[in-house]
Scaffold this active site. Structure first.
Site, PDB file in Angstrom:
ATOM      1  N   HIS A 266      22.261  -0.206  20.736  1.00 12.77           N
ATOM      2  CA  HIS A 266      23.001  -1.042  19.778  1.00 12.77           C
ATOM      3  C   HIS A 266      23.247  -2.457  20.286  1.00 12.77           C
ATOM      4  O   HIS A 266      23.514  -3.353  19.494  1.00 12.77           O
ATOM      5  CB  HIS A 266      24.289  -0.356  19.301  1.00 12.77           C
ATOM      6  CG  HIS A 266      25.430  -0.373  20.263  1.00 12.77           C
ATOM      7  ND1 HIS A 266      25.564   0.534  21.274  1.00 12.77           N
ATOM      8  CD2 HIS A 266      26.502  -1.189  20.354  1.00 12.77           C
ATOM      9  CE1 HIS A 266      26.681   0.272  21.946  1.00 12.77           C
ATOM     10  NE2 HIS A 266      27.274  -0.766  21.405  1.00 12.77           N
ATOM     11  N   ASP A 323      25.020   4.738  31.521  1.00 10.86           N
ATOM     12  CA  ASP A 323      25.711   4.501  30.244  1.00 10.86           C
ATOM     13  C   ASP A 323      25.519   3.066  29.747  1.00 10.86           C
ATOM     14  O   ASP A 323      25.384   2.830  28.548  1.00 10.86           O
ATOM     15  CB  ASP A 323      27.214   4.791  30.429  1.00 10.86           C
ATOM     16  CG  ASP A 323      27.961   4.877  29.103  1.00 10.86           C
ATOM     17  OD1 ASP A 323      27.432   5.489  28.167  1.00 10.86           O
ATOM     18  OD2 ASP A 323      29.080   4.323  29.005  1.00 10.86           O
ATOM     19  N   HIS A 328      21.775  -1.052  27.902  1.00 15.21           N
ATOM     20  CA  HIS A 328      22.278  -2.266  27.237  1.00 15.21           C
ATOM     21  C   HIS A 328      22.015  -3.539  28.061  1.00 15.21           C
ATOM     22  O   HIS A 328      21.453  -4.503  27.560  1.00 15.21           O
ATOM     23  CB  HIS A 328      23.779  -2.156  26.984  1.00 15.21           C
ATOM     24  CG  HIS A 328      24.193  -0.965  26.164  1.00 15.21           C
ATOM     25  ND1 HIS A 328      23.400  -0.428  25.184  1.00 15.21           N
ATOM     26  CD2 HIS A 328      25.328  -0.215  26.170  1.00 15.21           C
ATOM     27  CE1 HIS A 328      24.032   0.602  24.622  1.00 15.21           C
ATOM     28  NE2 HIS A 328      25.201   0.749  25.203  1.00 15.21           N
ATOM     29  N   GLN A 450      30.624 -10.807  23.341  1.00 17.91           N
ATOM     30  CA  GLN A 450      31.833 -10.292  22.704  1.00 17.91           C
ATOM     31  C   GLN A 450      32.989 -10.331  23.682  1.00 17.91           C
ATOM     32  O   GLN A 450      32.729 -10.290  24.889  1.00 17.91           O
ATOM     33  CB  GLN A 450      31.626  -8.848  22.236  1.00 17.91           C
ATOM     34  CG  GLN A 450      31.395  -7.891  23.406  1.00 17.91           C
ATOM     35  CD  GLN A 450      31.001  -6.499  22.989  1.00 17.91           C
ATOM     36  OE1 GLN A 450      30.311  -6.303  22.012  1.00 17.91           O
ATOM     37  NE2 GLN A 450      31.439  -5.511  23.743  1.00 17.91           N
ATOM     38  N   ASP A 476      30.536 -26.664  23.157  1.00 14.84           N
ATOM     39  CA  ASP A 476      30.987 -25.333  22.771  1.00 14.84           C
ATOM     40  C   ASP A 476      30.528 -24.965  21.349  1.00 14.84           C
ATOM     41  O   ASP A 476      30.848 -25.673  20.401  1.00 14.84           O
ATOM     42  CB  ASP A 476      32.517 -25.325  22.849  1.00 14.84           C
ATOM     43  CG  ASP A 476      33.106 -23.941  22.677  1.00 14.84           C
ATOM     44  OD1 ASP A 476      32.424 -23.079  22.117  1.00 14.84           O
ATOM     45  OD2 ASP A 476      34.247 -23.743  23.095  1.00 14.84           O
TER      46      ASP A 476
HETATM   47  N1  LIG Z   1      30.347   8.162  20.397  1.00 13.47           N
HETATM   48  C1  LIG Z   1      29.937   6.943  20.727  1.00 13.47           C
HETATM   49  O1  LIG Z   1      30.689   5.973  20.691  1.00 13.47           O
HETATM   50  C2  LIG Z   1      28.525   6.726  21.146  1.00 13.47           C
HETATM   51  C3  LIG Z   1      27.635   7.769  21.169  1.00 13.47           C
HETATM   52  N2  LIG Z   1      26.331   7.532  21.514  1.00 13.47           N
HETATM   53  C4  LIG Z   1      25.363   8.636  21.507  1.00 13.47           C
HETATM   54  O2  LIG Z   1      25.291   9.190  20.209  1.00 13.47           O
HETATM   55  C5  LIG Z   1      25.054  10.589  20.267  1.00 13.47           C
HETATM   56  C6  LIG Z   1      26.171  11.324  19.562  1.00 13.47           C
HETATM   57  O3  LIG Z   1      27.393  10.988  20.187  1.00 13.47           O
HETATM   58  P1  LIG Z   1      28.793  11.584  19.724  1.00 13.47           P
HETATM   59  O4  LIG Z   1      28.920  11.532  18.250  1.00 13.47           O
HETATM   60  O5  LIG Z   1      29.817  10.923  20.542  1.00 13.47           O
HETATM   61  O6  LIG Z   1      28.657  13.077  20.184  1.00 13.47           O
HETATM   62  P2  LIG Z   1      29.527  14.332  19.801  1.00 13.47           P
HETATM   63  O7  LIG Z   1      29.866  15.015  21.055  1.00 13.47           O
HETATM   64  O8  LIG Z   1      30.626  13.974  18.893  1.00 13.47           O
HETATM   65  O9  LIG Z   1      28.446  15.247  19.066  1.00 13.47           O
HETATM   66  C7  LIG Z   1      28.016  15.028  17.746  1.00 13.47           C
HETATM   67  C8  LIG Z   1      27.912  16.360  17.050  1.00 13.47           C
HETATM   68  O10 LIG Z   1      26.900  17.128  17.688  1.00 13.47           O
HETATM   69  C9  LIG Z   1      27.253  18.493  17.725  1.00 13.47           C
HETATM   70  N3  LIG Z   1      27.257  18.913  19.131  1.00 13.47           N
HETATM   71  C10 LIG Z   1      28.053  18.505  20.126  1.00 13.47           C
HETATM   72  N4  LIG Z   1      27.731  19.088  21.286  1.00 13.47           N
HETATM   73  C11 LIG Z   1      26.693  19.894  21.025  1.00 13.47           C
HETATM   74  C12 LIG Z   1      25.905  20.762  21.807  1.00 13.47           C
HETATM   75  N5  LIG Z   1      26.103  20.909  23.108  1.00 13.47           N
HETATM   76  N6  LIG Z   1      24.914  21.426  21.200  1.00 13.47           N
HETATM   77  C13 LIG Z   1      24.687  21.271  19.901  1.00 13.47           C
HETATM   78  N7  LIG Z   1      25.402  20.465  19.118  1.00 13.47           N
HETATM   79  C14 LIG Z   1      26.388  19.779  19.661  1.00 13.47           C
HETATM   80  C15 LIG Z   1      28.635  18.591  17.121  1.00 13.47           C
HETATM   81  O11 LIG Z   1      28.474  18.962  15.759  1.00 13.47           O
HETATM   82  P3  LIG Z   1      28.556  20.464  15.220  1.00 13.47           P
HETATM   83  O12 LIG Z   1      29.192  21.297  16.276  1.00 13.47           O
HETATM   84  O13 LIG Z   1      29.357  20.360  13.979  1.00 13.47           O
HETATM   85  O14 LIG Z   1      27.155  20.818  14.962  1.00 13.47           O
HETATM   86  C16 LIG Z   1      29.177  17.186  17.148  1.00 13.47           C
HETATM   87  O15 LIG Z   1      30.038  16.902  16.102  1.00 13.47           O
HETATM   88  C17 LIG Z   1      24.955  10.925  21.748  1.00 13.47           C
HETATM   89  O16 LIG Z   1      23.621  10.866  22.118  1.00 13.47           O
HETATM   90  C18 LIG Z   1      25.732   9.790  22.415  1.00 13.47           C
HETATM   91  O17 LIG Z   1      25.345   9.559  23.714  1.00 13.47           O
HETATM   92  C19 LIG Z   1      25.857   6.292  21.796  1.00 13.47           C
HETATM   93  C20 LIG Z   1      26.713   5.213  21.804  1.00 13.47           C
HETATM   94  C21 LIG Z   1      28.116   5.342  21.508  1.00 13.47           C
HETATM   95  O1  LIG Z   2      26.967   2.776  24.508  1.00 10.83           O
HETATM   96  C1  LIG Z   2      28.113   2.585  24.854  1.00 10.83           C
HETATM   97  O2  LIG Z   2      28.697   1.445  24.499  1.00 10.83           O
HETATM   98  C2  LIG Z   2      30.116   1.337  24.455  1.00 10.83           C
HETATM   99  C3  LIG Z   2      30.422  -0.162  24.392  1.00 10.83           C
HETATM  100  O3  LIG Z   2      29.869  -0.701  23.221  1.00 10.83           O
HETATM  101  P1  LIG Z   2      30.458  -2.070  22.640  1.00 10.83           P
HETATM  102  O4  LIG Z   2      29.577  -2.380  21.506  1.00 10.83           O
HETATM  103  O5  LIG Z   2      31.871  -1.781  22.245  1.00 10.83           O
HETATM  104  O6  LIG Z   2      30.397  -3.055  23.730  1.00 10.83           O
HETATM  105  C4  LIG Z   2      30.755   1.965  25.656  1.00 10.83           C
HETATM  106  O7  LIG Z   2      32.159   1.991  25.487  1.00 10.83           O
HETATM  107  C5  LIG Z   2      30.247   3.390  25.813  1.00 10.83           C
HETATM  108  O8  LIG Z   2      30.737   3.933  27.028  1.00 10.83           O
HETATM  109  C6  LIG Z   2      28.749   3.429  25.837  1.00 10.83           C
HETATM  110  O9  LIG Z   2      28.316   4.779  25.741  1.00 10.83           O
END
Ligand SMILES: NC(=O)C1=CN([C@@H]2O[C@H](COP(=O)(O)OP(=O)(O)OC[C@H]3O[C@@H](n4cnc5c(N)ncnc54)[C@H](OP(=O)(O)O)[C@@H]3O)[C@@H](O)[C@H]2O)C=CC1
Ligand SMILES: O=C1O[C@H](COP(=O)(O)O)[C@@H](O)[C@H](O)[C@H]1O
Length: 569
Positions: A266, A323, A328, A450, A476
């Protein structure tokens, strides 16, 4: 910019209809010349033997193309037609509610996705009855600037476009019911079979990417190849090291062609990151300065003023290098350091990024400082003896003609004194400086990603008044002031729109990913084996003092007695 392209099949003489490919950044419906379905089918049947006439510098030239995968060809020429289904897998999760659905809402509100030809499906294992998905995400759908008054109404209409389907990530049953729901929607729109577009957004932990991709491939693909497509968006982290990333890439690569895979980072969607190439390559000013002759060092910095914030379990498995830095910050480095691409075509841009990555030398242990904030292991999901760094700074060195000898100082940390991300290009001293005794600091060009997006150039100027004294000031360009009232889109909005439009420029290609892991894997393995230890630092501090010493040793000279303050209106 509009580029006119004529397509000829077999030979230049066997002319196919001329297609004007309009700027892909205009709303899709404004493409000036559409080719009709019949024409398109005829053209696609013959596409194996194509020559392409390209207009460049006022002249037509013939580009011979090897057989191209339908997907990339279509991306380039076919106006977007057919209904669009956006499927958010992991719809119950954190990313989906905080980023994916809000981005889709903003695209909807701004008219980039329209209710007559778009439908959104949420998919996850959780049983979420009726309108509960809507209730979960409603609070995250913030008003779009200028549309505050109709916000509630807009949200209600948007939520009506979402259908939730519950199912497992590895069973035929779940994906068949997902496919059924999508097909019913497509049929309700009288979509020509196969002309529909299906975008699968994997907001899921990477461990389930392979089974999910297999299921999509087996049960949910767009049924034929009549102008429609199937694309998948995958989130970071793509693996934990070179071997696991390559394995993941191979597994997904067996199921989807590279033009169908959108590896999202992102940071590539952030406004100031998108401005990097423009700033560098559209301004004569920077061209002669951007090299080892003039630049002393470059810092790329990410700081957060909060800790792992309930994500300790996830974070501990990865750490700050995986991470933030490996993806990034490294993507930002590529855009700062790469050569000018042949054109803005995604492949040309990504070719240059890969070259930079391949020119990075192995990281020296002596040029790494790791840290872990005190209290990190208090999180019950983090082991007491965790060796995971929450802070890291390191020097990357690029072995090429432009950058030999210029340290790229990468720094990222959680639980620090402030939240900011910036690029700081520090120039060398002025040779033969006649104002040396009064000098206050080196020239710096700072790109603040940012918060308070800005670009500013630190200069030494004459202090106004009768005395001839110098002081530090800046040119600036602060976005809040210069573009007051302009909406800066969220990174995810822009990138999701790119996936709909088939523009992969701001997505990570497989070879880029591989080269990125090659840089960090040896260091990561040493940390994993406990051979390198993080130093403790206080939450709310600048991180370990050793990090500042490393930057200084690498050549960074801090300016004392001057600080840039974002201007207010
Ligand atoms: N959250 C964030 O701010 C960011 C996340 N990411 C990436 O985005 C992706 C999703 O992140 P995020 O939403 O935080 O993750 P979550 O842990 O919230 O998982 C998303 C959904 O996946 C399912 N899930 C979780 N763990 C497992 C498992 N072990 N096996 C199968 N299903 C599972 C669950 O849904 P259910 O049980 O209902 O099926 C859950 O609601 C990841 O790859 C993460 O690294 C990237 C940048 C930022
Ligand atoms: O991908 C990630 O980014 C966030 C920071 O994103 P930003 O757009 O708010 O700068 C970080 O907090 C997180 O640990 C990481 O997984």
């Amino acid at each position: 910019m509009t580029v006119a392209v004529a397509v000829a099949v077999g030979s230049v003489l066997e002319r196919m209809p001329t297609v004007a490919v309009a700027d892909r950044h205009l709303p899709i419906t404004t493409n000036p010349h559409r080719i009709d379905d019949r024409e398109l089918r005829r053209w696609k049947l013959k596409r194996e033997r194509e020559s392409v006439l390209v207009m460049g510098s006022g002249q037509w030239t013939v580009e011979q193309r090897a057989p191209i995968k339908a997907e990339s060809l279509l991306n380039e020429y076919v106006p977007e037609i057919g209904c669009l289904s956006i499927i958010v897998l992991g719809a119950s999760g954190d990313l989906a509610k905080k980023k994916t659905f809000p981005a889709l809402f903003h695209l909807y509100r701004q008219g980039f996705i329209q209710s007559q030809d778009v439908y959104i499906f949420g998919y996850a294992r959780s049983a979420i009855p009726g309108n509960d998905l809507g209730s979960r995400i409603r609070g995250y759908l913030t008003p779009c600037k200028g549309f505050e008054q109709t916000h509630e109404e807009d949200v209600t209409k948007f939520l009506q476009l979402i259908k939730y389907v519950s199912g497992a990530y590895d069973t035929e049953e779940g994906f068949r019911s997902l496919d059924k729901a999508i097909s019913e929607y497509e049929q309700s729109k009288n979509s020509t079979q196969g002309s529909s577009r299906r975008l699968f957004y994997l907001a899921l932990p990477p461990s389930v990417y392979p089974p999910v991709c297999k299921m999509i491939r087996s049960y949910c693909m767009n049924k034929s190849d009549l102008g429609g497509w199937t694309r998948i968006v995958v989130e970071k982290p793509f693996g934990r090291d070179l071997a696991s990333a390559e394995e993941l890439s191979s597994e997904i690569g067996e199921l989807f062609e590279e033009p169908q895979i959108y590896r999202i980072d992102h940071y590539l969607g952030k406004e100031l990151v998108q401005n990097l190439m423009v700033t560098r390559f559209a301004n004569r000013l920077f061209l002669p300065l951007w090299n080892r002759d003039n630049i002393s060092n470059i810092q790329i910095v990410f700081r957060e003023d909060f800790g792992t914030d309930g994500r300790g379990g996830y974070f501990d498995h990865y750490g700050i290098i995986r991470d933030i830095i490996q993806n990034h910050l490294l993507q930002v480095l590529c855009l700062v350091a790469m050569e000018k691409p042949v054109s803005l075509k995604p492949e040309h841009v990504r070719d240059e990024k890969v070259k930079v990555l391949q020119s990075v030398l192995p990281i020296e242990d002596s040029e790494v400082v790791l840290g872990q904030y005190e209290g990190y292991t208090d999180d019950p999901t983090v082991p007491d003896n965790s060796n995971t760094p929450t802070f890291a700074t390191m020097v990357l060195r690029i072995h090429n003609e432009r950058w030999e000898g210029v340290p790229f100082i990468m720094k990222a940390g959680k639980a620090l004194s402030s939240r900011k991300a910036e690029i700081r290009v520090q120039f060398k001293e002025v040779p033969g400086d006649i104002y040396k005794c009064q000098k206050q600091g080196r020239n710096e060009f700072v790109i603040r990603l940012q918060p308070s997006e800005a670009m500013y150039m630190k200069l030494t100027v004459k202090q106004p008044g009768l005395e001839m004294t110098t002081s530090q000031s800046e040119l600036d360009l602060s976005y809040g002031q210069r573009y007051h009232g302009t909406i800066i889109p969220e990174a995810y909005e822009r990138l999701i729109l790119d996936t709909i439009r088939g523009d992969q420029q701001h997505f990570v290609r497989r070879d880029e990913l591989k080269a990125a892991w090659e840089i960090f894997t040896p260091l990561l393995h040493k940390i994993d084996r406990g051979e390198m230890k993080p130093l403790p630092y206080k939450p709310g501090s600048r991180g370990p003092e050793e990090a500042d010493k490393l930057a200084e040793k690498a050549g960074y000279v801090q300016t004392h007695g001057y600080i840039w303050i974002p201007p207010t209106l």
